[in-house]
Scaffold this motif. Structure first.
Motif, mmCIF file in Angstrom:
data_model
loop_
_atom_site.group_PDB
_atom_site.id
_atom_site.type_symbol
_atom_site.label_atom_id
_atom_site.label_comp_id
_atom_site.label_asym_id
_atom_site.label_seq_id
_atom_site.Cartn_x
_atom_site.Cartn_y
_atom_site.Cartn_z
ATOM 1 N N ALA A 1 -1.577 19.931 -34.503
ATOM 2 C CA ALA A 1 -2.517 18.970 -35.069
ATOM 3 C C ALA A 1 -2.103 18.691 -36.512
ATOM 4 C CB ALA A 1 -3.939 19.528 -35.032
ATOM 5 N N ALA A 2 -2.081 17.414 -36.869
ATOM 6 C CA ALA A 2 -1.708 17.004 -38.231
ATOM 7 C C ALA A 2 -2.934 16.492 -38.953
ATOM 8 C CB ALA A 2 -0.630 15.924 -38.174
ATOM 9 N N GLN B 1 -1.859 24.806 -35.299
ATOM 10 C CA GLN B 1 -1.987 24.861 -33.849
ATOM 11 C C GLN B 1 -3.326 24.269 -33.424
ATOM 12 O OE1 GLN B 1 -1.364 28.887 -32.487
ATOM 13 N NE2 GLN B 1 0.853 28.699 -32.687
ATOM 14 N N PHE B 2 -3.306 23.609 -32.273
ATOM 15 C CA PHE B 2 -4.557 23.138 -31.685
ATOM 16 C C PHE B 2 -5.361 24.343 -31.207
ATOM 17 C CE2 PHE B 2 -2.513 18.982 -31.357
ATOM 18 C CZ PHE B 2 -3.577 18.125 -31.567
ATOM 19 N N ARG B 3 -6.677 24.153 -31.151
ATOM 20 C CA ARG B 3 -7.586 25.158 -30.605
ATOM 21 C C ARG B 3 -8.276 24.548 -29.383
ATOM 22 N NH1 ARG B 3 -8.497 25.254 -36.375
ATOM 23 N NH2 ARG B 3 -10.135 23.716 -36.032
ATOM 24 N N ALA C 1 -10.437 19.264 -28.232
ATOM 25 C CA ALA C 1 -10.276 18.222 -27.219
ATOM 26 C C ALA C 1 -10.711 16.851 -27.741
ATOM 27 C CB ALA C 1 -11.053 18.575 -25.953
ATOM 28 N N GLU C 2 -11.783 16.813 -28.525
ATOM 29 C CA GLU C 2 -12.300 15.537 -29.023
ATOM 30 C C GLU C 2 -11.280 14.810 -29.902
ATOM 31 O OE1 GLU C 2 -14.835 12.794 -28.269
ATOM 32 O OE2 GLU C 2 -15.246 14.833 -27.560
ATOM 33 N N LEU C 3 -10.470 15.560 -30.642
ATOM 34 C CA LEU C 3 -9.414 14.953 -31.467
ATOM 35 C C LEU C 3 -8.406 14.235 -30.578
ATOM 36 C CD1 LEU C 3 -8.733 17.873 -33.988
ATOM 37 C CD2 LEU C 3 -10.200 15.858 -34.318
#
Length: 179
Positions: free
Chosen positions: A64-65, A10-12, A16-18
């Motif tokens: 996110a991968a 999961q995204f956190r 955001a920068e990714l």
């Protein structure tokens, strides 16, 4: 969730920068918006929306991968208007193209949808002219369903050829699994 070469998480809120790095590449965005996504939109709309799906639809969302070298993009399994159907999608950094990651991650999410979430159907769509993405859909086991046309205020080149939908149902997927 893990595949042979990818870890999906999961995204956190601090990721955001990714997303900025991914959505700032015009080639990545070519068949999506045709332009980079503004940082403010990613921070204020996109990322909060991703986090909201986790809360409202357990097991679904944008993940996110990462490969052994770090972030490569995302894979998504999104709710649809049908309670037993989900939409699969992906967006990868250019450095991850041509390595089979898109197919690998998509297959993993299709399996997750059928085995863990009890879904009956998985769908995907893209622009008809996005042949690389269509190839991924086919390799992942999705089958061509239809061409359809949407109206866009500011259409991208190729929009005139329409959008394509691919899908697979649980029975077809189960029949293709070996062992």
């Amino acid at each position: 969730m893990e595949t042979e070469r990818l870890r999906l998480r999961q995204f956190r809120i601090d990721d955001a920068e990714l997303l900025v790095g991914l959505d700032s590449d015009p080639e990545v965005m070519r068949y999506l918006t045709g332009q980079p996504t503004p940082r403010e939109e990613l921070e204020d709309v996109v990322l909060p929306g991703i986090l909201k799906v986790y809360a409202e639809h357990p097991g679904l969302g944008t993940f996110a991968a990462e490969d052994r070298d770090g972030f490569v993009g995302w894979f998504g399994l999104q709710p649809t208007d049908e309670p037993t159907a989900v939409d699969v999608g992906y967006r990868l950094l250019r450095r991850a193209w041509g390595k089979g990651y898109a197919t690998e991650g998509t297959k993993a999410l299709i399996e997750h949808a059928f085995t863990e979430l009890g879904m009956e159907r998985v769908v995907a769509d893209t622009m008809a002219v996005n042949h690389r993405s269509r190839d991924v859909m086919r390799r992942a086991g999705l089958r061509f369903v239809r061409v359809y046309h949407e109206h866009f205020e500011d259409p991208l080149p190729g929009t005139e050829f329409g959008e394509v939908e691919y899908a697979i149902d649980r029975g077809t997927w189960e029949a293709t699994q070996h062992g």
